[in-house]
Design a protein around this motif. Sequence first.
Motif, PDB file in Angstrom:
ATOM      1  N   ASP A   1       0.833  -1.183   0.000  1.00  0.00           N
ATOM      2  CA  ASP A   1       0.000   0.000   0.000  1.00  0.00           C
ATOM      3  C   ASP A   1       0.871   1.237   0.000  1.00  0.00           C
ATOM      4  O   ASP A   1       1.379   1.649   1.017  1.00  0.00           O
ATOM      5  CB  ASP A   1      -0.902   0.005   1.232  1.00  0.00           C
TER       6      ASP A   1
ATOM      7  N   ASP B   1       0.105   6.708  -2.299  1.00  0.00           N
ATOM      8  CA  ASP B   1      -0.852   7.123  -3.330  1.00  0.00           C
ATOM      9  C   ASP B   1      -2.093   6.251  -3.351  1.00  0.00           C
ATOM     10  O   ASP B   1      -3.212   6.738  -3.500  1.00  0.00           O
ATOM     11  CB  ASP B   1      -0.194   7.087  -4.712  1.00  0.00           C
ATOM     12  N   GLN B   2      -1.878   4.945  -3.218  1.00  0.00           N
ATOM     13  CA  GLN B   2      -3.030   4.050  -3.228  1.00  0.00           C
ATOM     14  C   GLN B   2      -3.933   4.341  -2.035  1.00  0.00           C
ATOM     15  O   GLN B   2      -5.159   4.361  -2.165  1.00  0.00           O
ATOM     16  CB  GLN B   2      -2.575   2.594  -3.210  1.00  0.00           C
TER      17      GLN B   2
END
Lengths: 571, 371, 218
Positions: free
Chosen positions: B331, B334-335
Amino acid sequence: MAKRIAVDPITRIEGHLRIEAKLEGGKIVDAWSSSTAFRGVETILKGRDPRDAHHFTQRFCGVCTTVHSMASIRAVEDALKIEIPDNARLLRNLIMGIQNVQDHVIHFYHLHALDWVDITSALQADPKKTAQLAQSISDWPNSSVKHFEAVKARVAKFATSSSGLGPFQNAYWGHKAYKLPPEANLMAVAHYLEALEWQKEVIKIHAVLGSKNPHPQTFLVGGMSTPIHPDSQNAINADKIAYLMKLFKQAREFVEKVYIPDVLAVAPFYLDWAGIGGGVGNFLSYGDFPESGGNDVGSYYFPRGVIMGKDLANLMEMDEAKITEYVTNSWYNYAQGDDKGLHPYKGETKHNYTGPKPPYEWLDTNQKYSWVKSPRYMDQPMEVGPLARILVAYVGGNKEVKAAVDFVLKTLNAPASALFSTLGRTAARAVDCLVLAQRNETWLQQLADNMGRGIYEVHNKEKWDPSTWPKEAQGYGTHEAPRGALGHWIRIEDQKIANYQAVVPSTWNAGPRDAMGQKGPYESALIGTPIADPNKPVEILRTIHSFDPCLACAVHVMDGNGSEIIRVKAL
Amino acid sequence: MNVDQKSTQVSIPEEILQKWEAKGVSRRDFIKFCTATTAALALPLSFVPKVAQALEDKRPPVIWVEYQSCSGDSEAFLRANQPTAGDIILETISLEYSDVVMAASGHLAEEAKHNAMKKYAGKYVLIVEGSIPRGAGGGYCTIGGKSAVDDCKELVKNAAATICVGTCAAFGGLPAAAPNPTDAVSVMDLVPGAPIVNLPGCPVNATNLTATIVHFLTFGKLPAVDRLGRPKFAYGKRIHDNCERRSHFDAGQYAEAFGDAGHSQGWCLYKLGCKGPETFHNCPTCRYNEGVSWPVMAGHGCIGCSEPGFWDTMSPFYRRLPNVPGFGVEDTADQIGLGLAAATAVAFGAHGVVNIGRSYFGKNDSDADQE
Amino acid sequence: MHELRYVWEWPVRLTHWFNAISIVVLSVTGYYIGDPFVSVPATSQYVMGWMRFIHFLFAYIFMLSVLSRLIWAFLGNEFASWRVFFPWATSKGRQYIVGTFLFYTFVKAKPPGVVGHNALAAMAYVGVIGLYVVQIVTGFALYGQYAPGGGWDSSLGWLLPIFGNQGLRLTHHVVMWLLIGFSIHHVYSAWLMEVKEKNGTLASIFGGYKFIDPKELQ
């Protein structure tokens, strides 16, 4: 009357090593090898990205730099079933090859030679006779009278200056165990200085292929990050290949014309050492330098194998499942008792320093006394290193090794059994260095051939993205480092490192006694060594240095803060 | 037109050149070294004679100790050029102690160290390699039975100056990486306030080490340092700001994968995790192994090895940003951010739908509410 | 019934729009700087260079805008005053908080009648202004690295050894996403108020006037 001595620190090695020995009748009757420093890198690795691991593990050691990167990426590649491109295989062989060559020369001249060479005696040498001696053993150009005159003047000036002998003070100069004539000593000093220049030149190969040395940075899980393209100025191109050719040639010529002749010239003065320092007599080599495929064990230039009880007629297959580590006499605890050996995958370790509170005079060797664990193969202590590698290759069918060993034995007029000794170890290292120095250029040629055929691939990115990985994986990677058999075991869970264990050459060699009371190779090898002067035990240094100890490598194992390392089943 | 003339104006006294020649160092090499050192120290060329003079006059005692180290910095020192390690050991300094190089072993080695410390108290230069573990009462690292903690404190306090080579001695380095199992610390944390100069890097660049020694000899003091104790002449600029691939960065040309076309054409390694924009070091200008190469030149991003805590802050090495604490390695920030923004949008969208629904169908409700 | 009231003075409106535009521009350019999603074929281009230039330019605009708004909180009218951002400090304010909360959670159909910011929004803005400050501080600390010893490095460089360059970068990046999340919420809330209150909330940020029914303020 038994007398106990301690040598701490053993210098001219990597790391912190202490040897305690019991003397009786001028000989060592018992010995204990202890490492006195550790860092805990395996704990630090837990929870990190497996692709980063090689950067961490490379810092196990700055002397045998590269080797732990190599073992680490191979372990990850084994766990994730990654095949590397042919160019990556060659790039790795070249980096490893020159590492072995350069490291052996440094070891011989800068770490080991002063055990055999008396610098102060060189000041009495006649440069003319030295030149004659040098010219009689080799056609190396730097053998003129003028050259040796200059070296002698330089050393004399240094030795007589008001600043004193600096790093050469307080050594065992004048000890009767030094047997070389002044001229041989002067020649060795000259080559000590030349080798110092040479090593920094040839290791530029690492800079070209790996960005720098120590600690090259271009290793990658899945290949290498060194781009190859004949039409780019930012990649390995013809210009770089030409430069590498020059450096590899320079490396080989020094080994052929200086190192090997020096070993053969010095050895006859110390032939008694062919009967001293034998050790455990069991030898383990993982083998290395794949000649085809990504990492095809069957194609290894140095074959894989095990020799037990000095029985050269019976080369056994190596089975990594038979490796265990004991902590009976090391400052660690196993949950199920310290008298059991554990396979590296089960690597359950907890550090617990129970040694004397510093400052101390003696270790209590009836209890735990080292930071090094005791690895065993089939519950037997094993010697690893150039001698093991060369013996396995000698009986395993490597023609170049066989020819080189036979040549050395014939020149020294010694039987094969002379190899199981302090001198044999030193000679085997020279043979190892020679065959690799000669092989490197072949691999470079293969790399150039690949480029010629338009093969530029250096990295297999298929499984670069962690989302392509299985939820759980485990694997191991081996490498024949300059100092011997090196293995890393990794367990990956949820794209993170769940467990990491490294069983390194100096762990094999420097480890203390195991649960059965069997001594480690250093300890065994010291038994029977004559000590002329207990205050100046140069003889201990000779045997210990013949193993080329590297203690930073050996001591890295531990689990911090008492947290439990996840235990896994061996496949 | 007068370039040549100008350079000859700064000449090294003939007698110094002759002395060095007698030692086997050619005039050309010696002048080259003095010029290179002067340049490395960012001094005007008029200082060349002063540098030469400094090399001539003093051969200060130097003690080089290792604690939790990998000897990588000692090895780096052996790769030094201009002067080479041999020149330095034989002609520039008086190396009283060094685990890797010295001939003596055991108590005789420790005796040499002790004697040098007493004899040259307040005068010797101490070089420290490796961090110092404070855990286990000092049992994690002992030399001659003495703990590294005691050994280091005593040596630093008696030294004229201490040079910490490598990131371990300067900032704790690898042993101090989380969770720091041995309670390892840097020299400046062990002996606060001592005159220290930090030469981080994994390993140290030998050029910066020789330049620092010469600076000390030339001026009798340590070079100017930044807030982390690093000499400005070597750590005064970011790698990114001196990088040979900077034009590709500014243009927007990035290698997307190792071995792709951009990678083999020398495009910027930013997207492959290069930490050059985060790292202060002179790698792009000095390079390694006599200027042959450095990581970015060889095709691998910088890993920030000269920054404090880099093992924790700069990793993962193949990503631009660190992992967000509490989330998995996959993760990225940005995600998570995108997910957060999407969740916000969905939540308010739903909220809006309910609201519209209520306004449309629920007139009675709102009337009741008005009460 | 409804009367036209001048609520948002021009400095409030101006800084609002400078902030809004800055956030959009800084987010787009900032995202590109963090993850350059466009690759170009030749060095004759200057995409990253321009992105960074625009980012830095708007960083200054944003900083000045935020600073102006903070100053105006002490100079402006009652709706712009720093007091409205701490409704929990007065009993009336606390009623508004409860009332607005009940409206948002569908318990009540109408929010309490207010002229300026609703109580919950005002509280949220305190957090948002906090995030602005974090962005400005981390951003300029990172920016200052190009010139060690320069103004930005001297004033903010001390943050680097404490949080680390990468720590600041990650913070700067994550707060961007929080502000994007806030923006979505903000536009929605404004629309909701417009629909519910029919008081010209959306228009007010352009013209400054709202339609207010004085009865509802009771």
